[in-house]
Write an enzyme that holds these catalytic residues in place. Structure first.
Site: not given
Ligand SMILES: Cc1cc2nc3c(=O)[nH]c(=O)nc-3n(C[C@H](O)[C@H](O)[C@H](O)COP(=O)(O)OP(=O)(O)OC[C@H]3O[C@@H](n4cnc5c(N)ncnc54)[C@H](O)[C@@H]3O)c2cc1C
Length: 380
Positions: A160, A125-126, A243, A128, A363
């Protein structure tokens, strides 16, 4: 909420239990790298597919069993209860296939669906990107039309299983001038090409479950656009809606097992007579039960209203919170031994850190609950 199964559901569960008792992939490869674990799960998926257990919720015409939502939940619960792993291509089965069934053309369904189930083509899944996670629609990866192809440039992260994937569910920006949710298109991108570079990211657990994807001139034929150009946001929502469905049942059973294992280990060390330990375990037991019942409440909502209610966010939040508490408590209880490299509890403790990020951060889930359940003012 009615927690009793009807005759059909009971028959489904009994048939599945008998099948799981007769089919065992054997233990997870010990100290194995990701490659051996992936092969173990892929071979398990083939065993499941041979007896039509790989995609139970898929319609029969596509190789599934046409299972209802309750049966699908039973499936994941029983799989967890029997301590069997998920199939290797879980993203393809749970998210990719169902998305194609809604938005794909007949040719696309015919081309892709059989290979998702029989484990011959793995999916990732591409979605993020480094600056687009919670705010997915902010993504910057671009796809530009060039003849019958689209040429893709950009970067994805957290992908992933990308190191094993043949196909990527890719969302990219195809219209720079449109409002951010409108200029997106959903593609199926072939991972086996020069323009796609996969770099595994090693986690604190030591394993590399996910990757960075660098896309430099990757090509996607127009025939691999899913759901029409500019319609990517809606198609992506279908993927995201799928999901958590069913998987919540797998996770709550796994949490229950982990708790049972902690209790067993604590008992063998004579720790259960300590009232502080007993109190904490009782608290975790209550949380595990709340989680189980809330998952069933979510199921009732889907059956009544045809779509998941906000309970889904509540279960995900409660699960990640409880799993983190449980794994921290276990490590603290079992002392130095539990913190040594290769120890199961060390792995569980560190892996649980990602629970409150993956599949929607805590959050964001709290925002959903605040706005859609409690009716608090919406975030600007
Ligand atoms: C084990 C694992 C597997 C994953 N697998 C995949 C995958 O296969 N494909 C894929 O596409 N993605 C995948 N992800 C990504 C996952 O979906 C993202 O990490 C997640 O959506 C959060 O995005 P970010 O890491 O960019 O954090 P950000 O969105 O940058 O957030 C950073 C921090 O700010 C907080 N925040 C952000 N916006 C708000 C708001 N509006 N209000 C309050 N707080 C806020 C968040 O809660 C977090 O604490 C995976 C993540 C993990 C940990």
């Amino acid at each position: 909420m009615d927690l009793t199964f009807n005759e059909r559901e009971t028959a489904f569960r009994d048939e599945l239990r008998a099948w799981l008792a007769a089919n065992d992939p054997g233990p997870r490869p010990e100290d194995a790298d990701e490659d051996a674990t992936f092969e173990w799960m892929r071979s398990w998926q083939r065993t499941m597919a041979a007896d039509k257990w790989a995609g139970v919720h898929w319609p029969e015409e596509y190789g599934g069993r046409g299972a209802t939502i309750t049966e699908s939940a039973i499936f994941f619960e029983e799989l967890g209860r029997a301590r069997r792993p998920l199939p290797a291509n879980v993203l393809g089965i749970v998210m990719g296939g169902p998305t194609l069934m809604v938005w794909g053309t007949d040719e696309q369904k015919e081309r892709f669906l059989p290979h998702i189930l029989d484990a011959s083509e793995h999916w990732c899944q591409g979605f993020s990107e480094p600056e687009a996670g919670s705010d997915l629609a902010a993504l910057k990866t671009r796809a530009v039309k060039d003849g019958d192809d689209w040429v893709v440039t950009g970067q994805k992260v957290w992908t992933s299983g990308a190191q094993y994937a043949k196909w990527c569910m890719l969302v990219a920006r195809t219209d720079m001038d449109a409002p951010k949710h409108k200029g997106l298109t959903y593609f199926l991108m072939d991972m086996e090409q020069e323009g796609v570079q996969v770099r595994p990211l090693r986690q604190i657990t030591g394993s590399a479950e996910f990757n960075e994807l660098f896309l430099e001139g990757a090509r996607i034929p127009d025939a691999n656009v899913i759901g029409g150009v500019g319609n990517g946001w809606k198609v992506a929502l279908t993927t995201l809606m799928n999901e958590r469905s069913g998987l919540a049942f797998f996770l709550q059973v796994r949490l229950r097992q982990l708790l049972d294992d902690v209790i067993e280990e604590a008992a063998s060390r004579g720790l259960l007579d300590d009232p502080v330990v007993a109190d904490k375990l009782a608290d975790l037991h209550v949380k595990a039960e709340i989680l189980r019942l809330t998952a069933y409440r979510g199921l009732t909502a889907i059956e009544k209203y045809g779509q998941p209610g906000p309970e889904g966010s509540l279960t995900k939040w409660l699960w990640s919170d409880t799993n983190q508490q449980l794994t921290s408590f276990a490590a603290e209880l079992f002392g130095d031994w539990a913190y040594t490299a290769g120890n199961r509890w060390a792995y569980e403790l560190m892996r649980a850190r990602g629970n409150s990020i993956e599949g929607g951060t805590t959050e964001i889930l709290k925002n959903i609950i605040a706005e859609r359940v409690l009716g608090l003012p919406r975030l600007k």
